[in-house]
Design an enzyme around this catalytic site. Structure first.
Site, PDB file in Angstrom:
ATOM      1  N   CYS A 138       0.824  -1.093   0.091  1.00  0.00           N
ATOM      2  CA  CYS A 138      -0.047  -0.051  -0.119  1.00  0.00           C
ATOM      3  C   CYS A 138       0.747   1.362  -0.082  1.00  0.00           C
ATOM      4  O   CYS A 138       1.245   1.591   1.195  1.00  0.00           O
ATOM      5  CB  CYS A 138      -0.910   0.065   1.087  1.00  0.00           C
ATOM      6  SG  CYS A 138      -1.841   1.398   1.140  1.00  0.00           S
ATOM      7  N   CYS A 188      -0.413   4.151   2.205  1.00  0.00           N
ATOM      8  CA  CYS A 188      -0.122   4.185   3.412  1.00  0.00           C
ATOM      9  C   CYS A 188       1.267   4.142   4.040  1.00  0.00           C
ATOM     10  O   CYS A 188       1.616   4.729   4.867  1.00  0.00           O
ATOM     11  CB  CYS A 188      -0.606   2.454   3.937  1.00  0.00           C
ATOM     12  SG  CYS A 188      -2.161   1.965   3.308  1.00  0.00           S
ATOM     13  N   ASP A 189       2.364   3.527   3.056  1.00  0.00           N
ATOM     14  CA  ASP A 189       3.518   3.603   3.752  1.00  0.00           C
ATOM     15  C   ASP A 189       4.454   4.402   2.617  1.00  0.00           C
ATOM     16  O   ASP A 189       5.837   4.616   3.218  1.00  0.00           O
ATOM     17  CB  ASP A 189       4.238   2.123   3.378  1.00  0.00           C
ATOM     18  CG  ASP A 189       3.323   1.053   4.592  1.00  0.00           C
ATOM     19  OD1 ASP A 189       2.720   1.752   5.597  1.00  0.00           O
ATOM     20  OD2 ASP A 189       3.013   0.204   4.111  1.00  0.00           O
TER      21      ASP A 189
END
Ligand code: FAD
Ligand code: NAP
Length: 313
Positions: free
Chosen positions: A136, A139-140
């Site tokens: 992701c 997300c990261d």
């Protein structure tokens, strides 16, 4: 505290399919209950710009899903933050157990559990998951400012992730097992024009390499699919974007599935192999897997459930 609650329609999943089913079921006065699961809002909460949702030239995925949730709520759906851990479809009313301890019973069930990211299944991928290996980018990606990153895959997700990661990374290598992308042309053009992205065609990941103390990635070993030659690519982050698999564990062995777990529905309908159980969205769709098609199937599922309930009540 454990309790039991009954509803006429239980909707499992809070992606575009679940929320659309909720809007239609509420407007049919079925007073649906929707259980959101681990990822409220579904897959679109893991992306940034969505450019193909009709009516919005560009909308952020998480914003769109917040709006869908508000819409379902405003129509009268009860939205519950719980995860269904067990589902018994052997008799009506159907029974679903929530992680919260609540047991839900329902006259009809709409399954909209969508899909989850696939992994390559390498031991080294598992070892570094959360420590340099991710599925992701939204997300990261932030953790890799100024670093070199690799993205694995050649579909829409891989290309979008690679483009997004250029906001942080100094260089993004897109590793794909062929020399042709599966992504939409508009995305492909953006990728090929981006100077920070280097495609590495005909290569597949064989190993993620790194340090153990502290745990962290230093590179990947990739193999040329034609010559077998091994190359090491230095990087701090590895984003695996090789597609998604249907989240059908809850119904395994209960409903007919095909093509690796996709729930089978009657052509032109959302009816599954059990009367009163309907399936919509990526859970049942190995072909299109889009927000708009999932929403369309969510609408169909609510209408099918309404007709089913009218026929048995
Ligand atoms: P999902 O969105 O997968 O939602 C599934 C829901 O089920 C989740 O809320 C989850 O919490 C819930 N759930 C699962 N198991 C349980 C359980 N046991 N109990 C309770 N709830 C459960 N499509 C587009 O049209 N345009 C785009 O730009 C686009 N971009 C994308 C970018 C990325 C990075 C990804 C991964 C996908 C993208 N897609 C895009 C595809 C789109 O997101 C999916 O087609 C769509 O989200 C599928 O909707 P769905 O409702 O079927 O399921
Ligand atoms: P996808 O379209 O299935 O593409 C997966 C990619 O990963 C393919 O290029 C595939 O290679 C590669 N791959 C699969 N298994 C592999 C393995 N074991 N090793 C190496 N490579 C592997 O998946 P996706 O990109 O996640 O997209 C899923 C769905 O969501 C699609 O329907 C897509 O259109 C939709 N989506 C839409 C948008 C958008 O509209 N903007 C954005 C994201 C996702 P091959 O090509 O060689 O098979």
């Amino acid at each position: 505290m454990s309790d039991t609650r009954h509803t006429r329609v239980l909707i499992i999943g809070s992606g575009p399919a679940g929320y659309t089913a909720a809007i239609y079921a509420s407007r049919a006065m079925l007073e649906p209950v929707l259980v959101q699961g681990m990822e409220p809002g579904g897959q679109l909460t893991t992306t940034t710009e969505v450019e193909n949702w009709p009516g919005d030239i560009e909308v952020q995925g998480p914003d769109l899903m917040v709006r869908m949730e508000a819409h379902a709520k405003a129509m009268g759906t009860e939205i519950i933050g719980d995860l269904i851990t067990d589902l018994d479809l052997s008799k009506r009313p159907f029974t679903a157990k929530g992680d919260s301890g609540t047991t839900y019973t329902a006259d009809a069930v709409i399954l909209a559990t969508g899909a989850r990211a696939k992994w390559l299944g390498l031991e080294s991928e598992e070892k570094f998951k959360g420590f340099g290996v991710s599925a992701c980018a939204t997300c990261d990606g932030f953790f890799y400012r100024g670093d070199e990153i690799v993205v694995i895959g050649g579909g829409n997700t891989a290309v979008e992730e690679a483009l997004f990661l250029t906001n942080f990374a100094s260089k993004v290598t897109l590793i794909h097992r062929r020399d042709e992308l599966r992504a939409e042309k508009i995305l492909e053009n953006r990728l090929l024009k981006n100077e920070k992205i280097v495609p590495m065609w005909f290569h597949e990941l064989v190993e993620v390499v790194g340090e153990t103390d502290p745990l962290g990635v230093t590179g990947v070993r990739v193999k040329h699919t034609k010559t077998g030659e091994i190359t090491e690519v230095p990087c701090k982050g590895v984003f695996v974007a090789i597609g998604h698999a249907p989240a059908s564990e809850l119904v395994a062995g209960q409903l007919e599935t095909h093509m690796g777990g996709y729930v089978v529905t009657k052509p032109g309908s959302t009816e599954t192999s059990i009367p009163g159980v309907f399936a919509a969205g990526d859970l049942t769709d190995h072909e299109y897997r889009q927000a708009v098609t999932s929403a369309g199937m969510g609408c169909m599922a609510a209408l099918d459930a309404e007709r089913f309930l009218a026929s048995v009540e």
